[in-house]
Design an enzyme around this catalytic site. Sequence first.
Site, PDB file in Angstrom:
ATOM      1  CD  GLU A   1      -4.952   6.188   2.344  1.00 25.63           C
ATOM      2  OE1 GLU A   1      -4.766   5.033   2.785  1.00 25.63           O
ATOM      3  OE2 GLU A   1      -4.013   6.979   2.122  1.00 25.63           O
TER       4      GLU A   1
ATOM      5  CG  HIS B   1       0.160   5.981  -0.675  1.00 25.78           C
ATOM      6  ND1 HIS B   1      -0.952   6.530  -1.273  1.00 25.78           N
ATOM      7  CD2 HIS B   1      -0.273   5.474   0.514  1.00 25.78           C
ATOM      8  CE1 HIS B   1      -2.009   6.365  -0.488  1.00 25.78           C
ATOM      9  NE2 HIS B   1      -1.626   5.714   0.588  1.00 25.78           N
TER      10      HIS B   1
ATOM     11  CG  HIS C   1      -1.738   1.176   1.444  1.00 21.61           C
ATOM     12  ND1 HIS C   1      -3.086   1.230   1.142  1.00 21.61           N
ATOM     13  CD2 HIS C   1      -1.442   2.410   1.933  1.00 21.61           C
ATOM     14  CE1 HIS C   1      -3.566   2.419   1.435  1.00 21.61           C
ATOM     15  NE2 HIS C   1      -2.584   3.155   1.918  1.00 21.61           N
ATOM     16  CD  GLU C   2       1.807   3.448   3.681  1.00 27.81           C
ATOM     17  OE1 GLU C   2       2.037   4.544   3.125  1.00 27.81           O
ATOM     18  OE2 GLU C   2       0.765   3.230   4.321  1.00 27.81           O
TER      19      GLU C   2
END
Length: 296
Positions: A224, A147, A143-144
Site C-alpha cells: 500500500e 498495483h 494507486h490501483e
Amino acid sequence: MLYQQIASNKRKTVVLLIVFFCLLAAIGAAVGYLVLGSYQFGLVLALIIGVIYAVSMIFQSTNVVMSMNNAREVTEDEAPNYFHIVEDMAMVAQIPMPRVFIVEDDSLNAFATGSKPENAAVAATTGLLAVMNREELEGVIGHEVSHIRNYDIRISTIAVALASAVTLISSIGSRMLFYGGGRRRDDDREDGGNILVLIFSILSLILAPLAASLVQLAISRQREYLADASSVELTRNPQGMISALEKLDRSEPMGHPVDDASAALYINDPTKKEGLKSLFYTHPPIADRIERLRHM
C-alpha cells in the site's frame, strides 16, 4: 526521495516473502518430525503444497473476483470521466488498458485485480466516483494502476496462499498429533529424546500460523505504501493523493459484506475494524500514509 521509498518498499517485500517461505519450511519440518518421522520429507512436502496453492490462486479468473465484490463492467459511454482517467493512468504507467468496473456502494473505495497487466481490471464504488474531484480520482486510480504495474496483486495472492498453506499444514499436523499419529516414543529414546527439537517442533506448530498472518499483513501494508508513492510518480501531484486519502479516511464501511481476501485488495480497508481487530488491518493507518506522502 520518491524512488528511494519505492526501492525500500520493494526490498522489504522481498525480505518478507523470504520470511514466509522460512515459516512454511519450519512448519513443514515440524509436522514431518512430529507426525511423519522425517523432517526432510515434511519440509519438502510443505514447500510443494505452498507453491501449488499459490499458482492455483494466481490463475483464478478476474471475473470471479469481480463477481464476489458485486462489480459490473462499464463502457466509455456509461462512465466517460472514470474511463478516461483509467486510460490516462494506464498510458502513463505503460501498461495495457485494464477493464473498468463499478461497484454500487455509497462508501468511498476502489481496488484492482488480475495476475498480470494483460488481464487486469480496476473497480471503483459509485460513492467514490460521486465524491472525488478529478485530481483525487487520478490519485486513487493511479494507486490501483500502480498495483497492476508493480504486480502487487500477484504478490498479495502469493502471501494469502502461503498463509493459508501454513495454517492448513499446522491444522492437519495438530490433528494427526492429537489423534496419535505422532512419532513413537521408541524413536525419541533412540535419538536421545532430542527435547530441544521436540519443543521447537511443537512451538512451530502453534506459532507459525499466527506469524504467517502477521507477515501477510506486513506485505500488504508495504504494498500500500509503495502504491501510494507510485501513484504520485504517475500523477506528479502528491496533494491530489493526500486529499483523496483524507476523504477515504472519513468514509463509512462498505454496505455489503467483504471477505478477508478481497478486503486486502481495496485502497481503503472496507470493514473499518475497531479496537483489537485493528491490529490485524491489511492496510497501514491512513494518517501514516498521508505523513509519508507529505515527506516526499
